[in-house]
Design an enzyme around this catalytic site. Structure first.
Site, PDB file in Angstrom:
ATOM      1  N   PRO A   1      52.795 121.956  42.892  1.00 35.05           N
ATOM      2  CA  PRO A   1      53.439 123.213  43.280  1.00 35.05           C
ATOM      3  C   PRO A   1      52.725 124.448  42.757  1.00 35.05           C
ATOM      4  CG  PRO A   1      54.693 122.116  41.548  1.00 35.05           C
ATOM      5  CD  PRO A   1      53.637 121.151  41.999  1.00 35.05           C
ATOM      6  N   ILE A   2      53.144 125.589  43.225  1.00 33.57           N
ATOM      7  CA  ILE A   2      52.585 126.885  42.840  1.00 33.57           C
ATOM      8  C   ILE A   2      52.603 127.032  41.315  1.00 33.57           C
ATOM      9  CG2 ILE A   2      52.918 129.391  43.033  1.00 33.57           C
ATOM     10  CD1 ILE A   2      54.466 128.741  45.677  1.00 33.57           C
TER      11      ILE A   2
ATOM     12  N   ASP B   1      40.922 122.373  44.916  1.00 40.01           N
ATOM     13  CA  ASP B   1      42.198 122.632  44.251  1.00 40.01           C
ATOM     14  C   ASP B   1      43.359 122.612  45.244  1.00 40.01           C
ATOM     15  OD1 ASP B   1      41.820 125.019  45.586  1.00 40.01           O
ATOM     16  OD2 ASP B   1      42.022 126.309  43.827  1.00 40.01           O
TER      17      ASP B   1
ATOM     18  N   ARG C   1      54.459 129.339  33.756  1.00 42.68           N
ATOM     19  CA  ARG C   1      53.036 129.454  34.061  1.00 42.68           C
ATOM     20  C   ARG C   1      52.782 130.512  35.135  1.00 42.68           C
ATOM     21  NH1 ARG C   1      50.944 123.125  33.692  1.00 42.68           N
ATOM     22  NH2 ARG C   1      51.485 122.874  31.484  1.00 42.68           N
TER      23      ARG C   1
ATOM     24  N   LYS D   1      52.934 133.789  33.356  1.00 47.03           N
ATOM     25  CA  LYS D   1      51.783 134.004  32.480  1.00 47.03           C
ATOM     26  C   LYS D   1      50.558 134.453  33.266  1.00 47.03           C
ATOM     27  CE  LYS D   1      52.722 131.101  28.441  1.00 47.03           C
ATOM     28  NZ  LYS D   1      52.314 129.888  27.684  1.00 47.03           N
TER      29      LYS D   1
END
Length: 214
Positions: A12-13, A86, A138, A141
């Site tokens: 996921p994102i 990715d 994340r 961040k």
């Protein structure tokens, strides 16, 4: 003839796909394929109003990923050069099933099938997953402005979609090894030991991949 390694990282994102792809690309000295994200002109609008902007957003991603994979096949895989990406282009179906209305999804799926019917398929998958709290932390961040309006409810649904997809993927493609990495327990960005454990797993799978069809 041995297969050329083509590794795809999914999840996921905000889970850390690009960070891990970069590190593995450097370690194994293989070409890095990064998906186009922030260049999508519809993405900010999409997170503000998913229903209104989903079709435009998904079509942009599909066309760009198709072009990227076409180039990768011609310039690298066909020349016996390994690649790590990715993303996996099948993520388009994960997102479109979640965001598109039924009538638009039917159209989208037809275009997707036409474009991807002869695209190169990864022969190794790395699946990153974690709890919603970890993923939200994340995302915060890394501070991408376009991601700050992502609704936790949408992200939670998407994470379940990924889990369902990967479970199905392993059933439908038993010949493609999948490495599952729990992001709640592993931080390969801050802890070298975690990264080295992943590298060891990938190295073992790579040996199997390059030995295939010899």
């Amino acid at each position: 003839m041995a297969e050329v390694p083509f590794i795809a990282i999914e999840g996921p994102i905000g889970i850390g796909k690009t960070s891990l792809a970069k590190k593995l690309s450097v370690h194994f000295d293989i070409h890095l394929l990064k998906e186009i994200v922030e260049e999508n002109p519809f993405l900010g609008k999409f997170y503000d109003d998913i229903e209104e902007w989903s079709f435009q957003t998904e079509m942009f991603f599909l066309c760009n990923r198709f072009k990227q994979l076409e180039d990768i096949e011609t310039k690298y895989l066909n020349n016996n050069k390994a690649v790590i990406a990715d993303y996996h282009i099948s993520k388009n179906m994960i997102f479109s099933k979640r965001t598109l209305k039924a009538d638009k999804f039917v159209k989208y799926e037809k275009i997707y099938q036409i474009l991807t019917s002869d695209m190169p398929v990864p022969n190794m998958m790395i699946y990153l997953h974690a709890s919603l709290d970890t993923v939200l932390e994340r995302i915060q961040k890394r501070g991408r402005d376009i991601e700050q309006n992502i609704k936790p409810s949408y992200l939670a649904q998407l994470m379940q979609d990924y889990e369902d997809y990967m479970n199905e993927f392993e059933i439908l493609h038993p010949e493609i090894p999948v490495i599952r990495i729990n992001g709640d327990e592993t931080d390969f960005v801050r802890h070298q030991d975690d990264l080295e454990r992943i590298i060891d797993q990938v190295d073992r799978k790579l040996n199997d991949v390059v030995a295939t069809k010899q």
